[in-house]
Design an enzyme around this catalytic site. Structure first.
Site, short mmCIF file in Angstrom:
data_model
loop_
_atom_site.label_atom_id
_atom_site.label_comp_id
_atom_site.label_asym_id
_atom_site.label_seq_id
_atom_site.Cartn_x
_atom_site.Cartn_y
_atom_site.Cartn_z
N ASP B 100 0.86 -1.19 0.00
CA ASP B 100 0.00 0.00 0.00
C ASP B 100 0.90 1.24 0.00
OD1 ASP B 100 1.03 0.03 2.52
OD2 ASP B 100 -0.89 -0.08 3.57
N GLN B 198 -11.44 7.29 -5.86
CA GLN B 198 -12.01 7.84 -4.63
C GLN B 198 -13.31 8.56 -4.98
OE1 GLN B 198 -11.35 7.22 -1.66
NE2 GLN B 198 -9.18 6.65 -1.46
N ASP B 275 -8.09 -7.60 -0.16
CA ASP B 275 -7.17 -7.82 0.96
C ASP B 275 -7.90 -7.46 2.23
OD1 ASP B 275 -6.86 -4.75 0.63
OD2 ASP B 275 -5.85 -5.22 2.51
N CYS B 313 -12.57 -29.01 5.44
CA CYS B 313 -11.37 -28.20 5.18
C CYS B 313 -10.13 -29.10 5.04
CB CYS B 313 -11.17 -27.22 6.33
SG CYS B 313 -9.73 -26.19 6.12
N CYS B 315 -6.94 -27.92 5.15
CA CYS B 315 -5.74 -27.23 5.63
C CYS B 315 -4.99 -28.15 6.61
CB CYS B 315 -6.09 -25.91 6.31
SG CYS B 315 -6.61 -26.04 8.03
N CYS B 318 -6.74 -28.52 10.11
CA CYS B 318 -7.91 -29.40 10.18
C CYS B 318 -7.55 -30.86 9.94
CB CYS B 318 -8.98 -28.93 9.20
SG CYS B 318 -9.72 -27.37 9.72
N HIS B 342 -5.51 -22.01 9.26
CA HIS B 342 -6.85 -22.37 8.82
C HIS B 342 -7.55 -21.18 8.17
CE1 HIS B 342 -10.94 -23.89 8.70
NE2 HIS B 342 -11.29 -22.72 9.22
ZN LIG Z 1 -8.90 -25.84 8.20
#
Ligand SMILES: [Zn+2]
Ligand SMILES: [Zn+2]
Lengths: 410, 394
Positions: B100, B198, B275, B313, B315, B318, B342
């Site tokens: 940014d 803007q 984001d 999930c 990940c 998990c 996660h």
């Molecule tokens: Zn997960």
């Protein structure tokens, strides 16, 4: 469980093999061995760095696990699965060796356990329930280990009496539940051989139920272990080892400095925990002492990554270290992570320090095999002796100090 | 031979009902970023307790991350970043980065920041006697040192709910500042500046701003000044208006938006990039994102819950751990790592699902299924209206 001493020589350590572990029948663990205490890295991170299937073991202090009792009761699968490390050797202990334990606070029939969420009194009944639901491969018999170098005789005797009661209660539970977890008996008695003998006498009455001995009671954990009176301690350890059975595994827990650990190994101690690594990491340091006896250069053994001089040092902690942290990151980056208090900093330091220390243990085993332990002891001792008090100052241990020190590890 | 463009963008497929589009952005050194994308925020050159290798694992496959210029400018600071040749090297991240401008952080973090035509005037956070100025040129200079693949113009930030002439002033100044930023960019062949649309909540101003910005030679656009306390009704209308005004052949980035329902709606409205700090920030408090909302794993009811955070999930958290385990280590730093993993995975997987749905031209069905699960009873009216405006009927 089977423990075989494969090679043993007076004053030059011994090589052993732990096998036939009930839960992990394929596993062979070579001693001297290092247990990772209070594993604070996720399974995924550990797998990126270590081979969990070959020789990884964890020590789990009750202060960090007692709150798992209920879910463990429900899951019935034991703590190794619960913490995501089912293929690792698990070892349940009643004290957190990486933090100073406050002295006192004893109540009848229980030991004080200091958790992040406050103190609890742990009695044998509760402790053995936790053992039962945790199903660790090994656990320590409960004991009062609140003794240290100059502690009053009264305390020493009290500690031993209380420990005997705890031991007898543990044993009776152990028999009653026909526990598959192997019992390691805790040997107390501080720096007093008479008390040590007294303790071993009552332990040996239950010899057939004991798989090994933890020689305890030299310090109150945490930083204090780095400050032990080495000569006084090793004298007691040597005499204690003489009266213990040769065929049982011997353990010592606490943050002993590397050259002290080597001396203990030379006296025949087989298993240690990684609390030293936690202490080093909490001080924002990376271990860099040299243990290569074929290239015996001396180094300042530990580096402080918050030091201004590393701000622009774009190299790893240690040249030729093949840990993930050294392969991928730099001192400058970790310096930045420490200054900005980012969680990744202690992770990277733990990865390196644990890697370095596990490698150190591999070299120790090689040296015992090749009869080169004295050379290794000299190399490591020289580095730590030369660094001297620059590296581990003698603090005055007060309540305030304990608070400050234990707080920094959170 | 001229260097290839540091940013190419291609629309791969489009939803036949809504404005949703599936795209591919290729950044310098052939770094692919599949769009629509969610970019996790690694403020100080690290994502809370996550290793770079974990982000690059096949299941996670994070392709782009955001860094904050304001924080990085203070620590480690431009000298060190210059010596190490930028943030990619410093944190050992060989995938895409976006920074940014630092202006927004300054205005929101520093009470005494003041905006003038020259730039943002502020007091040093470490030394209140020192006054400094972040000009558009300074911001770009700093971002040139950090070296992210996509960098943002300095814009004049006003609170979203501001009304009156200040909104117009800020919008006009943002247009003046984009020219100063483009002029100041010394690494245009490596780094692409996105201008920021803007104009607060006023359609006329947004229109005027977008028209001016699209005349500049840039490789992508951002929509700023939203997600700051305005009503959702106003929010979606401005987003939709902005995407209508922006060219088809360039990526569109909606700043600071990251809740699942917002992502799904705004993709339908034609946004490509998002984001938000929320997924990692909330992880610190033990809050795990799930399709139905979030779980606060600190709550007692999870003490004996032997399910993973989300059964579906994939990940690493998990795969290995239960809610009960995470509850049992709620005060340990490890908890933060596990829940962060996660939550980041949750966001990235949501975007993968979105991309797949657009690819198969089943985005409306996907949206309906998702919203039914998230709001089994009543769906918020703004969501119904927003989706209705792009022919998705809930
Ligand atoms: Zn997960
Ligand atoms: Zn290393």
């Amino acid at each position: 469980m089977k423990f075989v001493v494969e090679l043993s020589s007076k004053c030059s350590g011994r090589l052993g093999l732990l096998s036939n572990i009930e839960r992990l029948p394929e596993r062979c663990i070579n001693t001297p061995f290092l247990l990772f205490v209070n594993p604070n890295l996720s399974r995924e991170v550990l797998e990126l760095n270590f081979c969990l299937k070959s020789d990884f073991g964890v020590a789990l202090p009750i202060s960090k696990t007692e709150q798992m009792e209920e879910p463990l009761q429900l899951s019935k699968k034991g703590i190794s699965e619960f913490i995501g490390l089912s293929e690792c050797l698990t070892f349940l202990t009643f004290q957190n060796t990486s933090e100073l334990t406050r002295t006192g606070h004893h109540e009848k029939g229980s030991i004080p356990v200091f958790r992040t969420a406050g103190k609890i009194n742990l009695n044998t009944q509760r402790y053995m329930n936790i053992v039962e639901v945790s199903k660790p491969d090994f656990y320590l018999s409960l004991a009062d280990s609140d003794t240290w170098k100059d502690c009053p005789k009264r305390r020493l005797i009290k500690s031993n009496e209380r420990s005997q009661e705890f031991f007898e209660e543990c044993i009776s539970h152990h028999k009653k539940i026909n526990s598959k977890s192997k019992l390691i008996a805790t040997v107390e008695g501080g720096y007093n051989m008479h008390e040590r003998k007294k303790c071993i006498d009552y332990l040996k009455k239950e010899d057939e139920y004991i798989s090994g001995f933890l020689i305890d009671g030299f310090h109150r954990n945490g930083f204090e272990a780095t400050q032990v009176d080495v000569d006084a301690m090793t004298e007691i350890v040597e005499k204690t080892v003489e009266i213990l059975n040769n065929d049982k595994v011997r353990l010592m827990f606490g943050a002993y400095l590397p050259h002290v650990t080597l001396q203990l190994i030379s006296l025949g101690i087989d298993i240690f925990d990684s609390s030293f690594i936690q202490i080093v990491t909490n001080m924002n340091r990376a271990l860099v002492f040299n243990f290569d006896i074929n290239n015996p250069v001396k180094r300042f053994p530990e580096i402080d990554l918050t030091d201004e001089k590393y701000k622009e040092d774009f190299t790893g902690f240690l040249e030729n270290c093949d840990c993930l942290a050294c392969r991928q990151h730099t001192k400058a980056y970790v310096n930045h992570l420490l200054i900005t208090k980012e969680l990744l900093a202690p992770m990277l330091l733990t990865i390196h320090n644990l890697h370095h220390y596990k490698r150190f243990f591999e070299v120790i085993r090689e040296c015992i095999k090749n009869n080169k332990l004295p050379e290794l002891i000299k190399l490591v001792t020289d580095q730590y002796k030369e660094a001297g008090s620059l590296i581990y100052e003698q603090p005055e241990i007060t309540d305030k100090y304990i608070k400050k020190h234990n707080a920094s590890s959170k | 031979m001229t260097k290839p463009s540091p940013l190419t963008y291609k629309v791969l497929s489009k939803c036949s009902s809504s404005k949703a589009r599936r795209g591919l952005m290729i950044l310098r050194q052939n770094k692919p970023v599949e769009l629509p994308v969610f970019m996790p925020v690694g403020t100080q050159g690290t994502l809370k307790g996550i290793l770079v290798d974990q982000l690059k694992q096949d299941n996670m496959n994070c392709q782009i991350m955001l860094g904050n210029t304001y924080h990085l400018g203070l620590r480690p600071g431009p000298e060190i970043l210059k010596k190490v040749n930028g943030l990619h090297n410093f944190m050992n991240w060989d995938r895409a980065l976006l920074t940014d401008s630092g202006g927004f952080q300054m205005v929101s973090l520093l009470e005494l920041a003041e905006i003038t035509e020259e730039g943002v005037k502020f007091q040093s956070p470490f030394d209140s006697t020192k006054e400094s100025m972040l000009t558009p040129e300074e911001s770009i200079k700093l971002q040139n040192v950090i070296g992210a693949d996509i960098i943002m113009q300095l814009d004049d930030v006003v609170k979203t709910t501001t009304t009156g002439p200040r909104v117009e002033e800020a919008m006009l100044r943002t247009i003046r500042w984009i020219d100063r930023c483009l002029e100041a960019n010394e690494r245009n062949e490596d780094q692409s500046i996105f201008p920021i649309v803007q104009g607060g909540l006023q359609p006329e101003l947004r229109k005027q701003c977008a028209e001016a910005l699209t005349k500049r030679d840039v490789r992508g656009f951002a929509v700023g000044g939203l997600s700051g306390g305005e009503s959702k009704d106003e929010f979606w209308k401005i987003v939709s208006l902005s995407t209508d005004l922006l060219p088809e052949n360039k990526p569109r980035y909606l700043m600071g938006v990251g809740f699942a329902s917002d992502l799904i709606v705004c993709v339908a409205l034609g946004i490509d990039m998002f984001d938000c700090v929320f997924p990692t920030r909330t992880a610190r408090f033990g809050c795990a994102l799930v399709r139905k909302g979030q779980l606060n794993l600190r709550q007692q009811k999870y003490e004996c819950d032997l399910e993973p955070i989300d059964k579906r999930c994939k990940c690493s958290t998990c795969k290995t751990y239960t809610r009960a385990y995470i509850h049992s280590i709620i005060n340990e730093p490890l908890m933060c790592s596990l829940v962060s993993i996660h939550n980041v995975y949750f966001q990235l997987q949501l975007m993968r699902d979105i991309r797949e749905a657009i690819d198969q031209d089943k985005y409306p069905e996907f949206v309906k299924t998702y919203m039914d699960e998230l709001y089994p009873e009543n769906k918020p009216q703004w969501i119904v209206d927003a989706l209705n405006s792009v022919n998705i009927k809930l």
